[in-house]
Design a protein around this motif. Structure first.
Motif, mmCIF file in Angstrom:
data_model
loop_
_atom_site.group_PDB
_atom_site.id
_atom_site.type_symbol
_atom_site.label_atom_id
_atom_site.label_comp_id
_atom_site.label_asym_id
_atom_site.label_seq_id
_atom_site.Cartn_x
_atom_site.Cartn_y
_atom_site.Cartn_z
ATOM 1 N N SER A 234 0.908 -1.213 -0.113
ATOM 2 C CA SER A 234 0.062 0.082 0.046
ATOM 3 C C SER A 234 0.835 1.175 -0.111
ATOM 4 C CB SER A 234 -0.940 -0.006 0.999
ATOM 5 O OG SER A 234 -0.252 0.162 2.513
ATOM 6 N N MET A 235 2.136 1.154 0.580
ATOM 7 C CA MET A 235 2.827 2.415 0.700
ATOM 8 C C MET A 235 3.554 2.632 -0.612
ATOM 9 S SD MET A 235 4.832 2.095 4.093
ATOM 10 C CE MET A 235 5.599 3.443 4.145
ATOM 11 N N ALA A 236 3.982 1.345 -1.138
ATOM 12 C CA ALA A 236 4.678 1.372 -2.681
ATOM 13 C C ALA A 236 3.740 2.080 -3.740
ATOM 14 C CB ALA A 236 5.365 -0.073 -2.913
ATOM 15 N N ALA A 237 2.534 1.275 -3.537
ATOM 16 C CA ALA A 237 1.594 1.579 -4.614
ATOM 17 C C ALA A 237 1.173 3.117 -4.584
ATOM 18 C CB ALA A 237 0.575 0.620 -4.533
ATOM 19 N N GLN B 125 -4.431 2.475 2.065
ATOM 20 C CA GLN B 125 -2.901 2.760 2.277
ATOM 21 C C GLN B 125 -2.338 3.019 3.759
ATOM 22 O OE1 GLN B 125 -2.181 6.365 -0.274
ATOM 23 N NE2 GLN B 125 -0.169 5.732 -0.552
ATOM 24 N N ASN B 126 -1.275 2.805 3.919
ATOM 25 C CA ASN B 126 -0.678 2.907 5.297
ATOM 26 C C ASN B 126 -1.327 2.247 6.179
ATOM 27 O OD1 ASN B 126 0.185 5.756 3.901
ATOM 28 N ND2 ASN B 126 2.096 4.768 4.548
ATOM 29 N N HIS B 127 -2.160 1.221 5.932
ATOM 30 C CA HIS B 127 -3.167 0.565 6.858
ATOM 31 C C HIS B 127 -3.212 -0.847 6.569
ATOM 32 C CE1 HIS B 127 -7.079 0.822 9.036
ATOM 33 N NE2 HIS B 127 -6.396 -0.322 9.322
ATOM 34 N N GLY B 128 -3.668 -1.663 5.586
ATOM 35 C CA GLY B 128 -3.741 -2.946 5.642
ATOM 36 C C GLY B 128 -4.903 -3.381 4.471
ATOM 37 N N VAL B 129 -5.276 -4.579 4.530
ATOM 38 C CA VAL B 129 -6.084 -5.124 3.450
ATOM 39 C C VAL B 129 -7.512 -5.261 3.980
ATOM 40 C CG1 VAL B 129 -6.152 -6.608 1.378
ATOM 41 C CG2 VAL B 129 -4.178 -6.212 2.601
ATOM 42 N N LEU B 130 -8.616 -5.035 3.289
ATOM 43 C CA LEU B 130 -9.741 -5.464 3.582
ATOM 44 C C LEU B 130 -10.594 -6.196 2.604
ATOM 45 C CD1 LEU B 130 -12.066 -4.152 5.771
ATOM 46 C CD2 LEU B 130 -12.412 -2.219 4.221
ATOM 47 N N TYR B 131 -10.997 -7.577 2.990
ATOM 48 C CA TYR B 131 -11.511 -8.702 2.223
ATOM 49 C C TYR B 131 -12.841 -8.789 2.626
ATOM 50 C CZ TYR B 131 -6.515 -10.088 1.366
ATOM 51 O OH TYR B 131 -5.083 -10.255 1.234
ATOM 52 N N PHE B 132 -13.408 -8.903 1.483
ATOM 53 C CA PHE B 132 -14.957 -9.132 1.790
ATOM 54 C C PHE B 132 -15.720 -10.307 0.661
ATOM 55 C CE2 PHE B 132 -13.842 -5.301 -0.130
ATOM 56 C CZ PHE B 132 -14.451 -5.300 -1.495
ATOM 57 N N ALA B 133 -16.570 -11.159 1.054
ATOM 58 C CA ALA B 133 -17.192 -12.071 0.326
ATOM 59 C C ALA B 133 -18.119 -12.740 0.869
ATOM 60 C CB ALA B 133 -15.958 -13.264 0.193
ATOM 61 N N ASP B 134 -19.069 -13.382 0.103
ATOM 62 C CA ASP B 134 -20.237 -13.951 0.585
ATOM 63 C C ASP B 134 -19.900 -15.552 0.943
ATOM 64 O OD1 ASP B 134 -22.122 -11.953 0.584
ATOM 65 O OD2 ASP B 134 -22.396 -11.995 -1.700
ATOM 66 N N SER B 135 -18.671 -16.076 0.557
ATOM 67 C CA SER B 135 -18.560 -17.322 1.041
ATOM 68 C C SER B 135 -17.118 -17.330 1.801
ATOM 69 C CB SER B 135 -18.662 -18.349 0.005
ATOM 70 O OG SER B 135 -17.605 -18.027 -0.857
ATOM 71 N N VAL B 136 -16.734 -18.184 2.613
ATOM 72 C CA VAL B 136 -15.472 -18.458 2.983
ATOM 73 C C VAL B 136 -14.332 -18.845 1.935
ATOM 74 C CG1 VAL B 136 -14.048 -19.657 4.651
ATOM 75 C CG2 VAL B 136 -16.362 -18.868 5.532
ATOM 76 N N ALA B 137 -14.895 -19.840 1.157
ATOM 77 C CA ALA B 137 -14.075 -20.150 -0.049
ATOM 78 C C ALA B 137 -13.766 -18.813 -0.819
ATOM 79 C CB ALA B 137 -14.676 -21.130 -0.751
ATOM 80 N N GLU B 138 -14.437 -18.009 -1.170
ATOM 81 C CA GLU B 138 -14.234 -16.840 -1.960
ATOM 82 C C GLU B 138 -13.189 -15.866 -1.182
ATOM 83 O OE1 GLU B 138 -17.296 -13.874 -3.753
ATOM 84 O OE2 GLU B 138 -18.104 -15.619 -3.340
ATOM 85 N N LEU B 139 -13.599 -15.809 -0.154
ATOM 86 C CA LEU B 139 -12.589 -15.060 1.065
ATOM 87 C C LEU B 139 -11.087 -15.570 1.016
ATOM 88 C CD1 LEU B 139 -13.179 -12.571 2.783
ATOM 89 C CD2 LEU B 139 -13.433 -14.197 4.801
ATOM 90 N N GLU B 140 -11.087 -16.804 1.084
ATOM 91 C CA GLU B 140 -9.783 -17.543 0.891
ATOM 92 C C GLU B 140 -9.083 -17.252 -0.332
ATOM 93 O OE1 GLU B 140 -10.704 -21.567 2.800
ATOM 94 O OE2 GLU B 140 -9.012 -21.235 3.422
ATOM 95 N N LYS B 141 -9.937 -17.537 -1.443
ATOM 96 C CA LYS B 141 -9.301 -17.166 -2.924
ATOM 97 C C LYS B 141 -8.924 -15.710 -2.906
ATOM 98 C CE LYS B 141 -11.963 -19.340 -5.800
ATOM 99 N NZ LYS B 141 -13.206 -19.214 -6.645
ATOM 100 N N SER B 142 -9.670 -14.639 -2.514
ATOM 101 C CA SER B 142 -8.859 -13.418 -2.681
ATOM 102 C C SER B 142 -7.671 -13.319 -1.730
ATOM 103 C CB SER B 142 -10.074 -12.606 -1.727
ATOM 104 O OG SER B 142 -11.061 -12.462 -2.663
ATOM 105 N N ILE B 143 -7.495 -13.630 -0.528
ATOM 106 C CA ILE B 143 -6.611 -13.607 0.359
ATOM 107 C C ILE B 143 -5.200 -14.241 -0.428
ATOM 108 C CG2 ILE B 143 -5.091 -14.473 2.498
ATOM 109 C CD1 ILE B 143 -7.901 -14.629 3.537
ATOM 110 N N SER B 144 -5.498 -15.440 -1.080
ATOM 111 C CA SER B 144 -4.171 -16.024 -1.744
ATOM 112 C C SER B 144 -3.749 -15.337 -3.092
ATOM 113 C CB SER B 144 -4.206 -17.572 -1.856
ATOM 114 O OG SER B 144 -5.545 -17.890 -2.348
ATOM 115 N N ARG B 145 -4.935 -14.671 -3.716
ATOM 116 C CA ARG B 145 -4.596 -13.898 -4.912
ATOM 117 C C ARG B 145 -3.816 -12.743 -4.353
ATOM 118 N NH1 ARG B 145 -9.882 -11.777 -6.938
ATOM 119 N NH2 ARG B 145 -10.428 -14.016 -7.037
ATOM 120 N N PHE B 146 -3.999 -12.242 -3.326
ATOM 121 C CA PHE B 146 -3.507 -10.972 -3.014
ATOM 122 C C PHE B 146 -1.945 -11.122 -2.640
ATOM 123 C CE2 PHE B 146 -1.955 -7.636 -0.162
ATOM 124 C CZ PHE B 146 -2.081 -6.598 -0.816
ATOM 125 N N GLU B 147 -2.057 -12.193 -1.598
ATOM 126 C CA GLU B 147 -0.513 -12.400 -0.980
ATOM 127 C C GLU B 147 0.256 -13.059 -2.284
ATOM 128 O OE1 GLU B 147 0.792 -11.993 1.965
ATOM 129 O OE2 GLU B 147 -1.060 -10.914 2.472
#
Ligand SMILES: [Zn+2]
Length: 310
Positions: A107-110, A156-178
């Motif tokens: 978030s800082m670099a971007a 920015q300068n804080h962290g990531v906010l993930y949101f989804a209607d299923s846990v599987a979708e949420l996990e997918k977003s985390i691994s995509r970002f990381e």
């Protein structure tokens, strides 16, 4: 009206336990989680660690209406996370907010690099400029929500906010970002220390890089200002050391990391992954206020301890 108290699904708790125990994703008391159902929301209580899912007071129950939350009648232990308003703003069932090292560094670099923020946008992540918690951040999140389809917001300068209607979708977003972060690290030069790396030593160039980042970009995020203090000068002596344990000021080999030591370790990870550029940081005034806030809390708790010892 009589109804059943809502319960967070066990697969969500399993995810929180895993994410909460991964040092690259969660340090100290950082991060929070929520689950919505039937006009109510379970939000992580303030002071709980993200992985404390088996604690009966882990979640605090609130009502939600019109993107806002309200207290429900009846008494409950604890208080909701101070970031509860972000969770209430998002319509999705599951919300997970992480102060991950990658999230903070990226978030800082971007913020300094339009190509990087475009790359994030392509991956379904909107970059939200730094705003103080409260009305400004609320408006920025609402704007991002209406700006198109995203699976996460990078604050920015804080962290990531993930949101989804299923846990599987949420996990997918985390691994995509990381995963995106791992890919980008190849161009930044990679670094991520974990609590079991305390006996590692930094190379001379890593140590120089850390010192440079501490002098120029120390106001990384509110957490870093709160836990690490107002100026890097206070820790320059520590940071000049090479062994991670010595940098963290740990003389006892069996000691567990304190919350400020976890924050310092995460600062090292952020500092070693960020490009050597002056990056957008929190203002000096805000950093000083944040530091004062923690100092005041500490004074109050020490006074209370001294009082109860008498
Ligand atoms: Zn946060």
């Amino acid at each position: 009206m009589h109804h059943k108290v809502i319960q967070a699904p066990s697969e969500f708790k399993i995810l929180l336990d895993r994410v909460g125990k991964d040092f690259s994703l969660t340090q100290g008391l950082g991060g929070n989680s929520s689950y919505k159902a039937g006009g109510e929301m379970l939000i992580k209580a303030s002071g709980m660690r993200l992985h404390d899912v088996d604690n009966p007071n882990y979640f605090y129950r609130v009502g939600i209406h019109d993107s806002d939350y309200f207290e429900l009648p009846g008494s409950q232990a604890g208080k909701p996370s101070i970031e509860v308003f972000m969770h209430a703003l998002l319509p999705q069932t599951f919300v997970l907010h992480l102060h991950s090292s990658a999230g903070v560094a990226l978030s800082m670099a971007a913020g300094n690099n339009p190509q990087l923020s475009a790359r994030l946008e392509q991956s379904g992540v909107a970059l939200i400029p730094y705003c103080r918690p409260g009305e400004a951040l609320k408006q920025a999140i609402l704007d991002a929500l209406s700006s198109g389809e995203h699976s996460a917001f990078l604050l920015q300068n804080h962290g990531v906010l993930y949101f989804a209607d299923s846990v599987a979708e949420l996990e997918k977003s985390i691994s995509r970002f990381e995963g995106l972060w791992t890919e980008l690290l190849e161009s930044f030069g990679s670094y991520a220390l974990a609590p079991n790396d305390l006996s590692k030593e930094l190379s001379e160039s890593e140590s120089e890089r850390l010192l440079w980042q501490a002098a120029n970009n120390w106001r990384v995020s509110p957490d870093h200002c709160v836990f690490l203090g107002e100026t890097a000068e206070e820790w320059l002596d520590q940071l000049a050391k090479r062994e991670v344990r010595a940098i963290l000021g740990m003389s006892n080999r069996d000691a567990h990391l304190t919350v400020p030591q976890e924050q310092l370790l995460s600062f090292i990870n952020v500092a070693l992954s960020c490009p050597l550029e002056i990056l957008p940081t929190l203002s000096l005034l805000e950093a000083q206020e944040l530091r004062g806030w923690e100092a005041e809390k500490r004074r109050v708790s020490l006074a209370a301890q001294a009082g109860s010892a008498n």
